[in-house]
Design an enzyme around this catalytic site. Sequence first.
Site, short mmCIF file in Angstrom:
data_model
loop_
_atom_site.label_atom_id
_atom_site.label_comp_id
_atom_site.label_asym_id
_atom_site.label_seq_id
_atom_site.Cartn_x
_atom_site.Cartn_y
_atom_site.Cartn_z
N GLU A 109 -20.21 14.02 -15.60
CA GLU A 109 -21.66 13.42 -15.61
C GLU A 109 -21.61 12.03 -16.21
O GLU A 109 -22.59 11.10 -15.99
CB GLU A 109 -22.63 14.32 -16.19
CG GLU A 109 -22.95 15.54 -15.24
CD GLU A 109 -21.89 16.70 -15.56
OE1 GLU A 109 -20.93 16.54 -16.21
OE2 GLU A 109 -22.55 17.78 -14.97
N LYS A 157 -36.58 24.15 -13.65
CA LYS A 157 -36.34 24.63 -12.33
C LYS A 157 -37.67 25.11 -11.47
O LYS A 157 -37.56 24.94 -10.16
CB LYS A 157 -35.33 25.64 -12.44
CG LYS A 157 -34.84 26.09 -11.08
CD LYS A 157 -33.45 26.75 -11.15
CE LYS A 157 -32.92 27.35 -9.75
NZ LYS A 157 -31.68 28.01 -9.72
#
Lengths: 163, 586
Positions: free
Chosen positions: B55, B167
């Site tokens: 990342e 989420k």
Amino acid sequence: MRRLIAVLIENEAGALSRVVGLFAQRNYNIESLSVAPTEDPTLSRLTLCTSGDDSKIEQITKHLNRLIEVIRVVDLTDGEHVEREMMLLKVRAEGVMRAEVKRTCDIFRGQIVDVAESLYTVLLTGTSGKLDNFIRALPKTAIVEVVRSGVSGIGRNEKILGL
Amino acid sequence: MSEQTEHLSGGDMLIRALQDAGVEYIFGYPGGAALHIYDAIFRQQRVEHILVRHEQAATHMADGYARATGKPGVVLVTSGPGATNAVTGIATAYMDSIPMVVISGQVANEFIGTDAFQETDMVGVSRPVVKHSYLVKEASEIPRIVAEAFYIASTGRPGPVVIDVPKDTTDPAQLFPYEFPDSVTLRSYNPTTRGHGGQIRKAATALLEAERPVIYTGGGLVQGNAGSTLTSIADMLGHPVTSTLMGLGAYPGSKPHFLGMLGMHGTYEANMAMHHADLIFAVGARFDDRVTNDPAQFSPDAKIVHIDIDPASISKIVRADIPIVGPVDSVLPELKRIVNAEMARDPSRPDRVALAEWWERIARWRAEHGLDHDQRHRNGAAGSLLPQQVVQAVYRATGGDAYVSSDVGQHQMFAAQYYHFDQPRRWINSGGLGTMGFGLPAAMGVQFAHPDAVVACITGEGSFMMNMQELSTCMQYALPIKIINLNNKALGMVKQWQDMQYGGRHSHSTYRDALPDFVHLVESFGHVGYRVHDLGELDAVMADVFGEKHKGDLVFVDAHIDPDEHVYPMAIRGGAMKDMILDRAV
């Protein structure tokens, strides 16, 4: 030099943490901080008490202004202003001290807001200096608990800090 | 709301909003909390997702893309370790004011604060290194938040913005009406769009009256896309120009009026001119400690004119006599008009005689200790090259026209000193944070932005090894980057400081016996490797590397350089800008 900075900020989750975080990240000092929503619930008003020389205060106000959620920043100590702090104290009030605390409280125009068998709870508002003086006027051993609100301030005269 | 209003899930709205914000590429890495978003990516074609291998590299790619194009780079990572791995890249972008939007997955709102699997308070962790951040509470906010994030990232002083997306807000089963805002207005954020007219007029007068002026440009001039206007002002007045590490290329580096980079490893003439100037015109620069040396001894006779978009940058380190807050792309054209008109009105200004004397002094400094005349241009130890020679060979082979990224250390300084950038956005490096591991992924971001351009990464083996897993990403996307590894088998800049300040005790700055065979390493990823240590073959190797032969290949050149070479000039700690160590003998 002691400075009082007023900040108008969006009343959003996390906004306050950005202000506090800024002071920690940049090694600025916070002596007190008071904050609450205004008459417009989308806005919060902060009063920050800090200290530093002119260039430090200039940096503090500039960096506060840089925060996206900050709407206005004013150094109240630049002009005439009113400032007050509120204090609640629990003071031992037994024997001769029961009358003595009451007298001192009257001199400072404090209010006794709660009474227990051996304690008075005193409410006092004023400048931070007045609150300090009240604490000094009582015997050290008499004071058992102190809570202070931090200073709130507002400019005098026609000056308005708003949207 | 019109009848045609579409109803989309949060995940689909997020990707649709990125499309509507004009995003071409997302650099990312999937994971649990981001899977609804990744499914939305799968079901569309307009935005291309680039799968990285770490990342941190995703953020540097987005950063390289942003530096090369001026458009915000976009990153997508999952929660927890995905988010924390991205933090170094976010901090890198923050320090150099690079526009970036980082979307991180987060555990569902109901689990926030429960120490759930892969939960990290990303808004909290990133807070000191972002321009702003959002935690999505309701899916319906997503289009507005995305629009605001791009607006904030790319206006005013640019910077990274984080959007943390729990989420549950991307649940594919819950649909919401989608509408992307046409424009963004925020009552609490109104970046300055014009400078103060009176101040600009004062600045013009100061420029016209200066006898020993120096124009000191920084990254803000690149970010603000005003290099050509500044160049015409400088040329009109005949003033010398120096640049910070971040500003290189905004004023053409090959022009004779360019003094080279200033600061800790700046040229002798640039630092001497700064110290002796009577006027310093700082444009989008922030008087960084790597520039000023001791601020108390900074340019004792100079009046300071300072243009910056960020009021907090003005008078932070050095007090400005004429501060101008505003974007360079509006302030400089206005300044140019005034200077032009004043020169027409009063042809005696600027004082050509005084300027000629000033140029004579500069020419003497340049002749005495300029980079081209320096005695240090001996040859490297047997079997090795000098790093300067390698950078010069890259410059010749690319005709000075490549995009060049670098990592951090000696090689970065050699690249900045010896590759003369004639255009802005060509020099891609981590100036503020100084992030090793930046160079390769940043070059990849540049190559995505400009698929046909020549992109070189001048690096060192220490920095390269911090993100070399991205060789695999380069393989996947066939990125023809040319990596020039200045291999001195040491952490060169650390070693240099240890030589100079720690009695030559090389505490953990060498790993002599533990380096890979880089040629075989890159070959294992399907790339091409060269090894070079002889000056006689250097130009031929570079001609191969940058020629037709390897046009479509990633080529890695392992250049063996003299391990004892230092970067000079070097500022003497605690001194003024004029105080420099010029070579090893001193």
